[in-house]
Scaffold this motif. Structure first.
Motif, short mmCIF file in Angstrom:
data_model
loop_
_atom_site.label_atom_id
_atom_site.label_comp_id
_atom_site.label_asym_id
_atom_site.label_seq_id
_atom_site.Cartn_x
_atom_site.Cartn_y
_atom_site.Cartn_z
N ILE A 1 0.83 -1.23 0.00
CA ILE A 1 -0.18 0.03 -0.31
C ILE A 1 0.93 1.27 -0.02
CG2 ILE A 1 -1.59 1.34 1.41
CD1 ILE A 1 -2.82 -1.38 2.30
N GLU A 2 1.81 1.33 0.90
CA GLU A 2 2.83 2.48 0.90
C GLU A 2 3.60 2.63 -0.20
OE1 GLU A 2 4.62 1.90 4.70
OE2 GLU A 2 2.65 1.69 5.70
N SER A 3 4.05 1.54 -0.75
CA SER A 3 4.99 1.72 -2.08
C SER A 3 4.31 1.97 -3.18
CB SER A 3 5.93 0.50 -2.29
OG SER A 3 4.86 -0.63 -2.61
N SER B 1 -3.27 5.43 0.38
CA SER B 1 -3.71 5.52 1.88
C SER B 1 -5.26 4.96 1.86
CB SER B 1 -3.49 6.74 2.25
OG SER B 1 -4.38 7.83 1.75
N ASP B 2 -5.79 4.64 3.08
CA ASP B 2 -7.09 4.14 3.38
C ASP B 2 -8.04 5.47 3.76
OD1 ASP B 2 -7.70 1.61 3.81
OD2 ASP B 2 -6.45 1.44 5.24
N VAL B 3 -9.15 5.32 2.92
CA VAL B 3 -10.08 6.17 3.36
C VAL B 3 -10.99 5.52 4.64
CG1 VAL B 3 -12.38 7.51 2.58
CG2 VAL B 3 -10.27 7.18 1.05
N GLU B 4 -11.14 6.16 5.59
CA GLU B 4 -11.82 5.57 6.84
C GLU B 4 -13.40 5.40 6.54
OE1 GLU B 4 -13.40 7.01 11.23
OE2 GLU B 4 -12.12 8.28 10.20
N ILE B 5 -13.82 4.10 6.84
CA ILE B 5 -15.16 3.53 6.84
C ILE B 5 -15.83 3.90 7.75
CG2 ILE B 5 -16.56 1.61 6.30
CD1 ILE B 5 -14.34 0.38 4.75
N ARG B 6 -16.96 4.62 7.63
CA ARG B 6 -18.08 4.68 8.62
C ARG B 6 -18.74 3.65 8.94
NH1 ARG B 6 -20.42 10.71 7.48
NH2 ARG B 6 -21.56 10.06 9.41
N LEU C 1 -8.74 2.48 -0.88
CA LEU C 1 -7.37 2.88 -0.96
C LEU C 1 -7.35 4.06 -1.95
CD1 LEU C 1 -5.30 -0.37 -0.77
CD2 LEU C 1 -5.83 1.27 1.00
N VAL C 2 -6.86 5.08 -1.76
CA VAL C 2 -6.64 6.24 -2.93
C VAL C 2 -5.42 6.89 -2.93
CG1 VAL C 2 -9.12 6.76 -2.58
CG2 VAL C 2 -7.59 7.87 -1.07
N SER C 3 -4.88 7.53 -3.74
CA SER C 3 -3.89 8.45 -4.08
C SER C 3 -3.99 9.63 -3.38
CB SER C 3 -3.33 8.60 -5.41
OG SER C 3 -4.18 9.23 -6.15
N GLN C 4 -2.95 10.28 -3.18
CA GLN C 4 -2.96 11.79 -2.55
C GLN C 4 -3.46 12.58 -3.59
OE1 GLN C 4 -2.62 12.69 0.44
NE2 GLN C 4 -3.46 14.38 -0.24
N LEU D 1 -7.32 12.34 -3.38
CA LEU D 1 -7.58 12.73 -2.08
C LEU D 1 -7.72 14.40 -2.19
CD1 LEU D 1 -8.80 11.73 0.54
CD2 LEU D 1 -6.41 12.02 1.45
N ASN D 2 -7.07 14.81 -2.95
CA ASN D 2 -6.95 16.32 -3.12
C ASN D 2 -8.03 16.68 -3.86
OD1 ASN D 2 -4.50 16.77 -1.73
ND2 ASN D 2 -3.17 16.65 -3.57
N LEU D 3 -8.79 16.02 -4.67
CA LEU D 3 -10.04 16.43 -5.36
C LEU D 3 -11.34 15.92 -4.82
CD1 LEU D 3 -8.70 14.87 -8.88
CD2 LEU D 3 -8.88 17.26 -8.37
N PHE D 4 -11.10 14.96 -3.62
CA PHE D 4 -12.19 14.44 -3.11
C PHE D 4 -12.16 14.50 -1.58
CE2 PHE D 4 -12.46 12.80 -7.40
CZ PHE D 4 -13.74 13.10 -7.85
N GLU D 5 -11.50 15.63 -0.98
CA GLU D 5 -11.11 15.71 0.42
C GLU D 5 -12.53 15.14 1.19
OE1 GLU D 5 -10.08 19.59 1.10
OE2 GLU D 5 -8.05 19.41 0.07
N GLN D 6 -13.74 15.66 1.12
CA GLN D 6 -14.69 15.05 1.94
C GLN D 6 -15.39 13.90 1.49
OE1 GLN D 6 -15.65 17.65 4.23
NE2 GLN D 6 -13.97 18.57 3.67
N ALA D 7 -14.65 13.08 0.71
CA ALA D 7 -15.01 11.73 0.34
C ALA D 7 -15.62 10.86 1.59
CB ALA D 7 -14.26 10.63 -0.48
#
Length: 186
Positions: free
Chosen positions: A31-33, A37-42, A66-69, A72-78
């Protein structure tokens, strides 16, 4: 997004034998390589289980997003939520990608059909329409839509606490059901 059939840390598993450390380290390294990163699951953390209702019951966090940075920059509130189901050993996960807003636009009015079921909706429309008597049709519609919009925003703000409460009740029911069935087996 999906079922990765692996966990990242010991707290993502309950029951049976602990996960082998080298498997978790390998999964984390991949994942790191990859720069993900994980998006937290509610909702329910453990998205898979086996042997529910037995002494061998095991629960794991196998499903994830799992998403790239750059994503995440495009969908910060996902938002990602697990959805309770009784027909599968996996809880489906639902992702709502909410675009990051760079500038604030005025939202368009949209009538929500669920408002019709609310007791106050009809009264609000009648009062708003009556208060704008004598104005042009467009002005009356604007007045009515503004009143509905303000009222609807307050109404929908209360949904998430209600959803969280219902999820807790469902979780308690599932646990009570498990313990009742387990007690019968003894």
């Amino acid at each position: 997004m999906g079922d990765f059939n692996d966990i990242r840390c010991p707290s993502e598993k309950i029951g049976r034998n602990p996960q082998l450390r080298w498997l978790m380290e390998g999964f984390n390294s991949a994942i790191e390589s990859s720069g993900l990163s994980d998006v937290e699951i509610r909702g329910h953390k453990y998205t898979w289980d086996r042997d529910r209702g037995t002494q061998h019951w095991v629960k794991e966090c196998l499903d994830r997003v799992l998403v790239s940075q750059s994503w995440l920059n495009l969908f910060e509130q996902a938002m990602v939520e697990s959805v309770v189901t009784l027909v599968s050993d996996h809880l489906p996960i639902f992702m709502k990608p909410i675009p990051t807003s760079r500038h604030r636009r005025r939202a368009k009015f949209r009538f929500e059909n669920l408002w019709i079921k609310e007791a106050n909706c009809r009264m609000l429309v009648v009062e708003s329409w009556s208060a704008s008597r004598g104005a042009s049709l467009i002005s009356r519609l604007d007045s009515c839509s503004k009143a509905l919009w303000d009222w609807g925003r307050k109404l929908t703000r209360d949904f998430q606490p209600n959803i969280d409460f219902c999820l807790k009740q469902m979780d308690a029911f599932i646990n009570r059901s498990y313990h009742a069935r387990h007690a019968c087996l003894l």
